[in-house]
Design an enzyme around this catalytic site. Structure first.
Site, PDB file in Angstrom:
ATOM      1  N   GLY A 130      -7.150  21.032  15.902  1.00  0.00           N
ATOM      2  CA  GLY A 130      -8.532  20.611  14.885  1.00  0.00           C
ATOM      3  C   GLY A 130      -8.693  19.700  13.458  1.00  0.00           C
ATOM      4  O   GLY A 130      -8.091  20.577  12.640  1.00  0.00           O
ATOM      5  N   TYR A 131      -8.018  17.888  13.820  1.00  0.00           N
ATOM      6  CA  TYR A 131      -8.276  17.493  12.639  1.00  0.00           C
ATOM      7  C   TYR A 131      -9.591  16.750  12.022  1.00  0.00           C
ATOM      8  O   TYR A 131      -9.426  16.904  11.138  1.00  0.00           O
ATOM      9  CB  TYR A 131      -6.287  16.443  12.183  1.00  0.00           C
ATOM     10  CG  TYR A 131      -5.422  16.843  12.369  1.00  0.00           C
ATOM     11  CD1 TYR A 131      -5.026  18.540  12.704  1.00  0.00           C
ATOM     12  CD2 TYR A 131      -4.431  16.306  11.605  1.00  0.00           C
ATOM     13  CE1 TYR A 131      -3.455  18.438  12.361  1.00  0.00           C
ATOM     14  CE2 TYR A 131      -3.279  16.546  11.540  1.00  0.00           C
ATOM     15  CZ  TYR A 131      -2.374  17.872  12.114  1.00  0.00           C
ATOM     16  OH  TYR A 131      -1.235  17.537  11.987  1.00  0.00           O
ATOM     17  N   SER A 164      -9.576  16.854  21.705  1.00  0.00           N
ATOM     18  CA  SER A 164      -8.949  16.662  23.187  1.00  0.00           C
ATOM     19  C   SER A 164      -8.581  17.416  23.249  1.00  0.00           C
ATOM     20  O   SER A 164      -7.999  18.535  22.622  1.00  0.00           O
ATOM     21  CB  SER A 164      -7.658  15.325  22.684  1.00  0.00           C
ATOM     22  OG  SER A 164      -8.518  14.090  22.803  1.00  0.00           O
ATOM     23  N   GLU A 247       3.474  14.082  16.720  1.00  0.00           N
ATOM     24  CA  GLU A 247       2.932  12.545  17.467  1.00  0.00           C
ATOM     25  C   GLU A 247       3.336  11.838  17.203  1.00  0.00           C
ATOM     26  O   GLU A 247       3.342  10.832  18.518  1.00  0.00           O
ATOM     27  CB  GLU A 247       1.191  12.943  16.607  1.00  0.00           C
ATOM     28  CG  GLU A 247       0.088  12.451  17.652  1.00  0.00           C
ATOM     29  CD  GLU A 247      -1.216  13.337  17.289  1.00  0.00           C
ATOM     30  OE1 GLU A 247      -1.127  13.248  16.463  1.00  0.00           O
ATOM     31  OE2 GLU A 247      -2.180  12.459  18.321  1.00  0.00           O
ATOM     32  N   SER A 368      -5.558   5.631  13.291  1.00  0.00           N
ATOM     33  CA  SER A 368      -5.347   3.489  14.201  1.00  0.00           C
ATOM     34  C   SER A 368      -4.843   2.918  13.257  1.00  0.00           C
ATOM     35  O   SER A 368      -4.052   2.665  11.985  1.00  0.00           O
ATOM     36  CB  SER A 368      -7.008   3.473  12.964  1.00  0.00           C
ATOM     37  OG  SER A 368      -7.155   2.717  11.780  1.00  0.00           O
TER      38      SER A 368
HETATM   39  C1  LIG Z   1      -9.325   9.377  22.836  1.00  0.00           C
HETATM   40  C2  LIG Z   1      -9.287  10.001  21.051  1.00  0.00           C
HETATM   41  C3  LIG Z   1      -8.376  10.894  21.003  1.00  0.00           C
HETATM   42  C4  LIG Z   1      -8.727  11.762  20.435  1.00  0.00           C
HETATM   43  N1  LIG Z   1      -7.789  13.276  19.965  1.00  0.00           N
HETATM   44  C5  LIG Z   1      -8.557  13.850  18.862  1.00  0.00           C
HETATM   45  C6  LIG Z   1      -8.264  15.371  18.907  1.00  0.00           C
HETATM   46  O1  LIG Z   1      -7.481  15.992  19.679  1.00  0.00           O
HETATM   47  N2  LIG Z   1      -7.753  15.798  17.247  1.00  0.00           N
HETATM   48  C7  LIG Z   1      -8.398  15.077  16.530  1.00  0.00           C
HETATM   49  O2  LIG Z   1      -8.458  15.901  15.613  1.00  0.00           O
HETATM   50  N3  LIG Z   1      -8.808  13.722  16.413  1.00  0.00           N
HETATM   51  C8  LIG Z   1      -8.713  13.317  17.122  1.00  0.00           C
HETATM   52  N4  LIG Z   1      -9.473  11.765  17.612  1.00  0.00           N
HETATM   53  C9  LIG Z   1      -9.352  10.916  16.308  1.00  0.00           C
HETATM   54  C10 LIG Z   1      -8.647   9.752  15.812  1.00  0.00           C
HETATM   55  O3  LIG Z   1      -7.953  11.097  14.971  1.00  0.00           O
HETATM   56  C11 LIG Z   1      -9.499   9.701  14.968  1.00  0.00           C
HETATM   57  O4  LIG Z   1     -10.179   8.663  15.645  1.00  0.00           O
HETATM   58  C12 LIG Z   1      -8.813   9.122  13.809  1.00  0.00           C
HETATM   59  O5  LIG Z   1      -8.082   9.244  12.787  1.00  0.00           O
HETATM   60  C13 LIG Z   1      -9.845   7.474  12.978  1.00  0.00           C
HETATM   61  O6  LIG Z   1     -10.806   8.146  12.816  1.00  0.00           O
HETATM   62  P1  LIG Z   1     -12.174   7.800  12.367  1.00  0.00           P
HETATM   63  O7  LIG Z   1     -12.488   8.065  14.095  1.00  0.00           O
HETATM   64  O8  LIG Z   1     -12.888   9.134  11.902  1.00  0.00           O
HETATM   65  O9  LIG Z   1     -12.391   6.771  12.035  1.00  0.00           O
HETATM   66  P2  LIG Z   1     -12.513   6.078  10.570  1.00  0.00           P
HETATM   67  O10 LIG Z   1     -10.649   6.631  10.059  1.00  0.00           O
HETATM   68  O11 LIG Z   1     -14.046   6.580  10.361  1.00  0.00           O
HETATM   69  O12 LIG Z   1     -12.365   4.904  10.692  1.00  0.00           O
HETATM   70  C14 LIG Z   1     -13.035   3.249  11.253  1.00  0.00           C
HETATM   71  C15 LIG Z   1     -12.413   1.955  11.217  1.00  0.00           C
HETATM   72  O13 LIG Z   1     -11.910   2.467   9.592  1.00  0.00           O
HETATM   73  C16 LIG Z   1     -10.775   1.608   9.281  1.00  0.00           C
HETATM   74  N5  LIG Z   1     -10.430   2.262   8.398  1.00  0.00           N
HETATM   75  C17 LIG Z   1     -10.511   3.706   7.798  1.00  0.00           C
HETATM   76  N6  LIG Z   1      -9.642   3.733   6.810  1.00  0.00           N
HETATM   77  C18 LIG Z   1      -8.919   2.712   6.246  1.00  0.00           C
HETATM   78  C19 LIG Z   1      -8.308   2.074   5.426  1.00  0.00           C
HETATM   79  N7  LIG Z   1      -8.101   2.466   4.321  1.00  0.00           N
HETATM   80  N8  LIG Z   1      -8.068   0.729   5.287  1.00  0.00           N
HETATM   81  C20 LIG Z   1      -8.391   0.093   6.173  1.00  0.00           C
HETATM   82  N9  LIG Z   1      -8.991  -0.078   7.321  1.00  0.00           N
HETATM   83  C21 LIG Z   1      -9.128   2.067   7.049  1.00  0.00           C
HETATM   84  C22 LIG Z   1      -9.960   2.451  10.823  1.00  0.00           C
HETATM   85  O14 LIG Z   1      -8.989   1.437  11.160  1.00  0.00           O
HETATM   86  C23 LIG Z   1     -10.989   2.423  11.093  1.00  0.00           C
HETATM   87  O15 LIG Z   1     -10.997   0.904  12.544  1.00  0.00           O
HETATM   88  C24 LIG Z   1      -8.993  11.271  19.341  1.00  0.00           C
HETATM   89  C25 LIG Z   1      -9.168   9.886  19.303  1.00  0.00           C
HETATM   90  C26 LIG Z   1      -9.262   9.113  20.213  1.00  0.00           C
HETATM   91  C27 LIG Z   1      -9.957   7.692  20.125  1.00  0.00           C
END
Ligand SMILES: Cc1cc2nc3c(=O)[nH]c(=O)nc-3n(C[C@H](O)[C@H](O)[C@H](O)COP(=O)(O)OP(=O)(O)OC[C@H]3O[C@@H](n4cnc5c(N)ncnc54)[C@H](O)[C@@H]3O)c2cc1C
Length: 389
Positions: A130-131, A164, A247, A368
């Protein structure tokens, strides 16, 4: 016995055990649960992992006193190579075994270790992470889920997202704000919260594959005992970063070793469809093989050092390498499968289509691409920190 002889004996033992175990009641599970197919035969895969655990083949790298085998990195590589070779089913317990377990071994109290580690090891309790929240993904320090102490219990309120396996998890490790008015990475705590209670609601999110591997999780006065904080109250950021280190580090080993088999399957498919005759496809397949070796060499060189603490830049390089390799393999498989892959068949998506769709996520989860590049820019190249909100 010399190191390599002992390792070869270990390989023989693993191979023999897996061959036996996957010949009987579990034979039908070979190859199940791959990318985009994590919903497949879940109960059966759970039973398989309990069977593995009972024979002491889970949590190999954990110290013996916590139920592991204290296996060396080489032995863990051997185990995963043999596991991939046998085409054994994908793990259902990755988050407990690879993320939370090592975190508890490093930061947990003896009581927490005694309470949770045996059940992770035995695959009796499943975990979720739960992050992420709607306003906190890449910028995890923006977490707003809060927890406060009420009568000896933490009362947790807020929303997590993309969680997940929350729909099957018994527990969740939650990053929550326990210091009212705190900002950024201060005042956060790392809490262990039971999922099966009235204050927790799990809503599935349907993914491109049409299945729901992840979920939204709503905490509304969800309760957990005061003792269920890992590390000091308010020091959750440090613990959360250590989990991310696990991780992005050693836990990717199993995945990366499995990639060789996936590439082999794509090569077989290319022979079957005739795509192998296309010089562009041949060229790409060869390049994938070379990149696989590069990735493997990088992993072997650096994984041993990436076992705890703040995730290092090596793990960011590794994440970029494997995530791109795997996502692009998903694209290549569409070229290889050819025109039929453009439409869904009467039985739904096939394994290649699922692979293509699910691997789109590889460059997002676990941090990402852009986030990994920021880490490399700032920590390795020493570029000035980018402006943060
Ligand atoms: C299949 C899958 C499983 C997952 N499972 C889990 C889980 O079990 N538990 C959990 O806690 N999370 C989970 N996640 C979440 C995952 O960790 C987040 O999706 C990821 O950290 C990106 O955060 P966000 O989706 O909020 O995108 P955002 O942070 O909003 O990012 C959107 C876009 O902006 C870019 N961006 C953001 N900040 C910057 C920056 N400072 N500089 C340049 N570009 C930037 C990102 O790279 C991305 O392209 C999962 C995601 C997926 C796809």
């Amino acid at each position: 016995m010399a190191g390599s002889q002992a390792d070869e004996a270990f390989r023989t033992e693993v191979r023999g055990w897996l061959e036996d175990a996957l010949s009987g009641e579990f034979a039908g599970l070979r190859g199940s649960g791959g990318p985009g197919r994590e919903h497949e035969v879940f109960e059966e895969r759970l039973a398989w992992h309990r069977h593995l655990a009972a024979a002491n083949w889970t949590c190999l790298g954990w110290p013996v006193e916590h139920g592991g085998r204290a296996a060396t990195i080489t032995q863990q590589v051997i185990f995963h190579e043999e596991y991939a070779r046998a085409n054994a089913p994908r793990s259902v317990n990755h988050l407990g075994e690879e993320l939370l377990g090592p975190t508890l071994i490093e930061f947990g109290t003896p009581e927490q270790q005694a309470r949770f580690l045996p059940k992770i090891k035995a695959v009796d309790e499943l975990w979720c992470q739960g992050y992420s929240e709607p306003g906190a993904g890449s910028d995890l320090a923006a977490v707003s889920t809060s927890a406060r102490l009420v009568d000896g219990e933490w009362s947790v309120t807020g929303q997590k997202v993309w969680t997940s396996l929350a729909h099957v998890a018994d527990w969740c490790f939650v990053v929550a704000r326990t210091e009212p008015g705190s900002t950024r990475h201060h005042g956060l705590s790392y809490l262990l919260v039971p999922m099966k209670q009235p204050g927790v609601e799990v809503r599935p999110i349907v993914q491109l594959t049409g299945t729901a591997e992840f979920n939204e999780v709503f905490f509304d006065d969800a309760r957990t005992d005061e003792s269920m904080v890992v590390g000091a109250v308010g020091d959750g950021w440090r613990v959360a970063m250590a989990t991310l280190g696990f991780e992005r580090g050693i836990s990717t080993l199993a995945n990366q070793i499995g990639f060789r088999r996936e590439l082999g399957a794509v090569v077989d498919l290319a022979k079957e469809t005739g795509a192998y005759d296309d010089p562009i496809v041949r060229d790409k397949l060869t390049r994938f093989r070379v990149r696989l070796d590069v990735m493997r060499a990088h992993a072997e060189r650096t994984l041993a050092s990436v076992t705890s603490g703040t995730p290092g830049t090596e793990s960011s390089v590794a994440k970029l390498l494997w995530a791109h390799w795997h996502r692009e393999l998903g694209e290549l498989v569409m070229d290889v499968a050819g025109a039929p892959s453009m439409v869904e068949g009467p039985d739904g998506l096939d394994e290649w289509q699922r692979m293509f769709l699910f691997t789109r996520a590889d460059t997002i989860y676990g941090g990402s691409d852009e986030v990994q590049r920021n880490i490399i820019a700032e920590r390795t190249l020493g570029l000035p920190r980018e402006a943060r909100g």
